[in-house]
Design a protein around this motif. Structure first.
Motif, PDB file in Angstrom:
ATOM      1  N   GLY A   1       2.557   6.437   2.523  1.00 57.21           N
ATOM      2  CA  GLY A   1       3.139   6.626   1.203  1.00 57.21           C
ATOM      3  C   GLY A   1       2.761   7.960   0.590  1.00 57.21           C
ATOM      4  N   LEU A   2       1.514   8.352   0.760  1.00 50.60           N
ATOM      5  CA  LEU A   2       1.038   9.609   0.193  1.00 50.60           C
ATOM      6  C   LEU A   2       1.747  10.815   0.803  1.00 50.60           C
ATOM      7  N   LEU A   3       1.857  10.841   2.133  1.00 47.04           N
ATOM      8  CA  LEU A   3       2.444  11.993   2.802  1.00 47.04           C
ATOM      9  C   LEU A   3       3.962  12.035   2.656  1.00 47.04           C
ATOM     10  N   SER A   4       4.586  10.867   2.532  1.00 50.34           N
ATOM     11  CA  SER A   4       6.044  10.856   2.469  1.00 50.34           C
ATOM     12  C   SER A   4       6.560  11.455   1.168  1.00 50.34           C
ATOM     13  N   TYR A   5       5.738  11.458   0.110  1.00 52.27           N
ATOM     14  CA  TYR A   5       6.257  11.965  -1.157  1.00 52.27           C
ATOM     15  C   TYR A   5       6.560  13.466  -1.107  1.00 52.27           C
ATOM     16  N   PRO A   6       5.563  14.336  -0.814  1.00 53.23           N
ATOM     17  CA  PRO A   6       5.903  15.768  -0.791  1.00 53.23           C
ATOM     18  C   PRO A   6       6.807  16.159   0.373  1.00 53.23           C
ATOM     19  N   ALA A   7       6.740  15.405   1.477  1.00 53.07           N
ATOM     20  CA  ALA A   7       7.505  15.787   2.667  1.00 53.07           C
ATOM     21  C   ALA A   7       8.937  15.283   2.643  1.00 53.07           C
ATOM     22  N   LEU A   8       9.184  14.087   2.068  1.00 52.65           N
ATOM     23  CA  LEU A   8      10.508  13.472   2.157  1.00 52.65           C
ATOM     24  C   LEU A   8      11.107  13.129   0.796  1.00 52.65           C
ATOM     25  N   VAL A   9      10.335  12.469  -0.041  1.00 50.75           N
ATOM     26  CA  VAL A   9      10.904  11.925  -1.278  1.00 50.75           C
ATOM     27  C   VAL A   9      11.209  13.019  -2.291  1.00 50.75           C
TER      28      VAL A   9
ATOM     29  N   SER B   1       0.824  -1.205   0.000  1.00 50.16           N
ATOM     30  CA  SER B   1       0.000   0.000   0.000  1.00 50.16           C
ATOM     31  C   SER B   1       0.862   1.260   0.000  1.00 50.16           C
ATOM     32  N   PHE B   2       1.998   1.205   0.710  1.00 53.67           N
ATOM     33  CA  PHE B   2       2.932   2.336   0.707  1.00 53.67           C
ATOM     34  C   PHE B   2       3.411   2.619  -0.717  1.00 53.67           C
ATOM     35  N   LEU B   3       3.813   1.571  -1.432  1.00 50.49           N
ATOM     36  CA  LEU B   3       4.288   1.740  -2.807  1.00 50.49           C
ATOM     37  C   LEU B   3       3.173   2.250  -3.718  1.00 50.49           C
ATOM     38  N   LEU B   4       1.966   1.765  -3.483  1.00 46.95           N
ATOM     39  CA  LEU B   4       0.841   2.129  -4.336  1.00 46.95           C
ATOM     40  C   LEU B   4       0.568   3.628  -4.287  1.00 46.95           C
ATOM     41  N   PHE B   5       0.624   4.207  -3.090  1.00 54.95           N
ATOM     42  CA  PHE B   5       0.300   5.626  -2.958  1.00 54.95           C
ATOM     43  C   PHE B   5       1.532   6.516  -3.022  1.00 54.95           C
ATOM     44  N   LEU B   6       2.712   5.922  -3.080  1.00 53.27           N
ATOM     45  CA  LEU B   6       3.910   6.693  -3.371  1.00 53.27           C
ATOM     46  C   LEU B   6       4.033   6.941  -4.863  1.00 53.27           C
ATOM     47  N   VAL B   7       3.609   5.969  -5.661  1.00 50.92           N
ATOM     48  CA  VAL B   7       3.761   6.099  -7.105  1.00 50.92           C
ATOM     49  C   VAL B   7       2.773   7.103  -7.696  1.00 50.92           C
ATOM     50  N   GLN B   8       1.652   7.344  -7.030  1.00 47.77           N
ATOM     51  CA  GLN B   8       0.654   8.257  -7.592  1.00 47.77           C
ATOM     52  C   GLN B   8       1.178   9.682  -7.724  1.00 47.77           C
ATOM     53  N   PRO B   9       1.629  10.333  -6.628  1.00 51.45           N
ATOM     54  CA  PRO B   9       2.173  11.683  -6.814  1.00 51.45           C
ATOM     55  C   PRO B   9       3.463  11.692  -7.618  1.00 51.45           C
ATOM     56  N   MET B  10       4.232  10.604  -7.583  1.00 52.51           N
ATOM     57  CA  MET B  10       5.469  10.544  -8.348  1.00 52.51           C
ATOM     58  C   MET B  10       5.178  10.617  -9.844  1.00 52.51           C
ATOM     59  N   VAL B  11       4.193   9.873 -10.305  1.00 48.38           N
ATOM     60  CA  VAL B  11       3.836   9.902 -11.721  1.00 48.38           C
ATOM     61  C   VAL B  11       3.192  11.243 -12.085  1.00 48.38           C
TER      62      VAL B  11
END
Length: 753
Positions: free
Chosen positions: A159-167, A22-32
């Protein structure tokens, strides 16, 4: 709150597998979504279209997991791991090379692009959550597998929050993609380990034996699941659109509704039943108080209204998802339950992201979904007055009907006295409807009626009236509203909460430049000097049409080209019944429709003497127009001594360091004109603005500015001053750009206009 379940073999393994997937699933959304910026930009509708694709792929993954349930676990594992390996051909994550959309075709092109780019990978990863729950339940000691759905959504939330905050702030896109690929490999190993933990089991449930325990849910019950799942999904998207259109165009706002939506699942499907009950008990009152504002089309940038709307979404989502959890079937029907839930999510997404922009000229999907939530919510009576008074059911219904009738009268009074805000007698009538709504919660028809009447009274009538004037239009890129102020002789064009153009309606000042484009603004100072700088045949490019205000700077002999991504905006600017800047001053100016970056790249090299970039969509950053690659495209289109002019006025971002870093890297000269606008005149024709000029030729900059001035007061009339560079600021590229370092945090809290 806890996510614990009864002890069972390898419980930690299944929880970890679900969390990682689930982490990967919602990390890839903002990344794409970030990867696709250079191709289309960042309009809120792009994100809604992307969300619709994700929901459709999730539905496909859940259907696949449901289909796999007919086989033994060994066969399921073999098929699933084989599909993982096939989907790996799409790694590392990247954007498919397909042709850009024709103007007006973005709503279809975005889903096609995303499907081609990550469809197989997203599909197979989305299936693992229900599948792991099914495998988990194969052990008789496992207990209720539904608790694992809370773990799934907790991973999604992280996963969703980690993208704008960390990744995003830490890694370029290429590194992000390879990091995600490593996570994918880890997930494959975890799925294989989970399969090994249940290798000796047969099917998860023998459907024939299970039939005696609980028969297959009836069609009516399945439809109930579908509707309950659809409303929070649609409400999540409509809240995003409503906030960014009519409340406040806050950056990263799309993260918050989706994050709260996911968090609602964590609470509703966990063992925190008491918390779910409390939230469900308060939900009708919250929906009444905040949902009553859902038809208001003049939020005025209020952060309080934005926060209240987000709070309402969370409360309603917890209540409805808690209701779903209450209606869950036995474990043998688990994948069917999740399949229908996913279908409901797609149904809500289709309505909010695809059909609503085609059907409505405003975000009417939001109040409609609020009313749908009221029609589906559990309605525990807050004030059971009928029981206190021991009234028979028929008399209680009659009293409720009378109360609704009085609410209708109060609504009529509000409509007649509405001045744009809840104050005085209007507020009293609104409070009366709110109290009536609380009193009739026990009768759903009455409660929904009271909520609808409150919506109409609190600005809703004005919103609906504008739909019949022809002065408001909606496109894929937003909602545009043209309004007249007869007292001040002004006609205004608003895009969401942002003023995009203003024209005087009296004959004397009808063609004078207004708002951010006055003669004292950076663009005004530059275009007034265009003939002196480049001769009578100066070539000028304008990115962003708006109401066409800049057209009246054009002088005979000059060659102008305007770039505009939205055909609807072109129709507005060319309609003399709305604005006459373009028709009166530059009616023969060619307007190139499409994304400016892509269209400028098609222009001949060295074409423009002046290129103006004015492409904000409400307060959203045109990030893909400010990267090294984008500036390189503009540099190619400019003559060697040409001037690039960029509008960076913004409520929430300080863009000076971005352009300062770019100018330094290229060895260009740069200056900023900070025009304060008319001091103390909130309703004047002019607006404060910040414009940055960049050129590869220092001599040309001196001709423009008369010499950059090092002054303490950066707002002196006509002064161009140096850009505010920031030490160690990382130059933006298509591969790396983070907005967090340039956020004006104090404005997020203050909601400054």
């Amino acid at each position: 709150m806890t996510l614990s379940v009864p002890a069972s073999p390898r419980r930690w393994l299944f929880v970890l597998t679900i969390l990682v997937g689930s982490f990967l699933l919602f990390l890839v959304q903002p990344m794409v979504a970030r990867m696709v910026l250079p191709k289309l930009g960042g309009a809120p509708a792009v994100w809604n279209s992307a969300m619709l694709v994700y929901q459709a792929l999730l539905l496909g993954g859940y259907a696949y997991a449901h289909w796999l349930g007919r086989f033994t676990i060994r066969r399921q594992a073999a098929i699933h791991l084989g599909l993982f390996l096939v989907a790996a051909l799409w790694l590392p994550i990247g954007i498919a090379a397909i042709a850009p959309p024709a103007p007006g075709q973005e709503v279809l092109w975005v889903p096609l692009l995303l499907l081609a780019s990550i469809g197989p990978v997203f599909f197979v990863v989305s299936a693992q959550a229900p599948l792991m729950q099914r495998w988990f339940a194969a052990d008789a000691r496992a207990g209720d597998p539904y608790y694992l759905y809370a773990a799934s959504n907790l991973g999604s939330f992280a996963g969703l929050l980690s993208y704008p905050a960390l990744v995003e702030p830490s890694l370029p896109l290429a590194a992000q993609s390879w990091g995600w690929t490593a996570g994918y490999a880890l997930l494959v190993l975890l799925v294989a380990a989970s399969a090994a933990a249940r290798w000796q089991r047969g099917t998860v449930h023998d459907d024939g034996a299970a039939a005696d325990e609980e028969p297959r849910p009836a069609l009516r019950r399945q439809l109930h699941w579908l509707l309950i799942a659809a409303v929070p999904s649609g409400l999540m998207l409509s809240t995003t659109t409503h906030l960014t259109t009519d409340i406040v165009a806050m950056p990263l706002l799309w993260v918050l509704p989706l994050g709260l939506y996911l968090l609602s699942f964590v609470i509703a499907f966990s063992t925190a039943t008491r918390l779910t009950q409390i939230i469900t008990f308060t939900a009708p009152a919250v929906l009444l108080s905040v949902g009553g504002l859902a038809l208001l089309s003049s939020g005025g940038g209020s952060m309080m209204v934005a926060l209240a709307s987000l709070g309402m979404l969370f409360v309603v989502a917890v209540a409805l998802h808690g209701y779903l959890y209450h209606l869950r079937p036995a474990a043998q029907h688990l994948t069917l339950f999740y399949l229908i839930m996913s279908a409901g999510g797609v149904l809500g997404g289709l309505f909010a992201a695809l059909f609503a922009p085609l059907l409505f000229d405003w975000v009417y999907e939001h109040p409609l979904l609020v009313l749908a939530a009221a029609a589906l919510l559990p309605l525990p009576a807050l004030l059971p007055w009928d029981q206190w008074l021991k009234l028979p059911a028929a008399k209680a219904r009659a009293v409720a009907a009378l109360l609704v009738g009085f609410a209708a009268f109060a609504c009529w009074q509000m409509v007649g006295g509405w001045t744009g805000s809840l104050a005085g007698a209007t507020a009293i009538w609104g409070l009366a409807i709110f109290v009536i709504g609380l009193l009739v919660i026990g009768w759903r028809w009455a409660y929904v009626s009271a909520l609808a009447l409150l919506m109409v009274g609190v600005g809703g009538w004005d919103t609906m009236e504008e739909s019949f004037t022809g002065m408001r239009v909606r496109s894929y890129f937003g909602v545009y509203t043209v309004t007249d102020d007869g007292y001040r002789h002004q006609r205004r064009l608003a895009h969401g909460t942002t003023l995009h153009g203003l024209q005087r309606t009296d004959s004397g000042g009808r063609l004078e430049p207004t708002t951010y484009y006055g003669h004292q603004s950076g663009v005004g100072l530059t275009l007034d000097k265009a003939e002196a700088l480049a001769g009578p045949d100066a070539a000028v490019g304008i990115v962003g049409l708006g109401a066409g205000t800049l057209a009246c700077y054009r002088k005979p002999g000059q060659q102008w080209t305007i770039f505009e991504i939205d055909p609807v905006m072109v129709d507005i600017a060319r309609d003399p019944a709305k604005f006459t800047f373009l028709s009166d001053c530059a009616g023969d100016t060619p307007v190139v429709i499409g994304d400016a970056r892509l269209q400028i790249a098609k222009q001949p090299a060295g074409k423009f003497d002046v290129l103006v970039i004015d492409a904000f969509s409400s307060d959203a950053i045109p990030l893909h127009l400010l990267t090294e690659e984008a500036i390189g495209i503009y540099a190619r289109a400019l003559k060697p001594d040409g001037i690039l002019l960029v509008h960076i006025s913004n409520r929430f971002f300080d863009l000076e360091p971005v352009l300062a870093a770019e100018a330094k890297a290229r060895g260009w000269t740069a200056a900023i004109r900070m025009d304060p606008g008319p001091m103390g005149d909130d309703f004047g024709d002019l607006t404060g603005s910040n414009w940055v000029a960049l050129t590869a030729t220092p001599a040309r900059m001196r001709e423009l500015t008369g010499g950059i001035k090092l002054r303490k007061d950066r707002f002196d009339d006509g002064a161009w001053v140096p850009l505010a560079a920031r030490p160690h600021f990382t130059r933006w590229t298509d591969d790396y750009a983070s907005t967090l370092p340039i956020l004006l945090w104090k404005h997020l809290v203050g909601g400054r206009e």
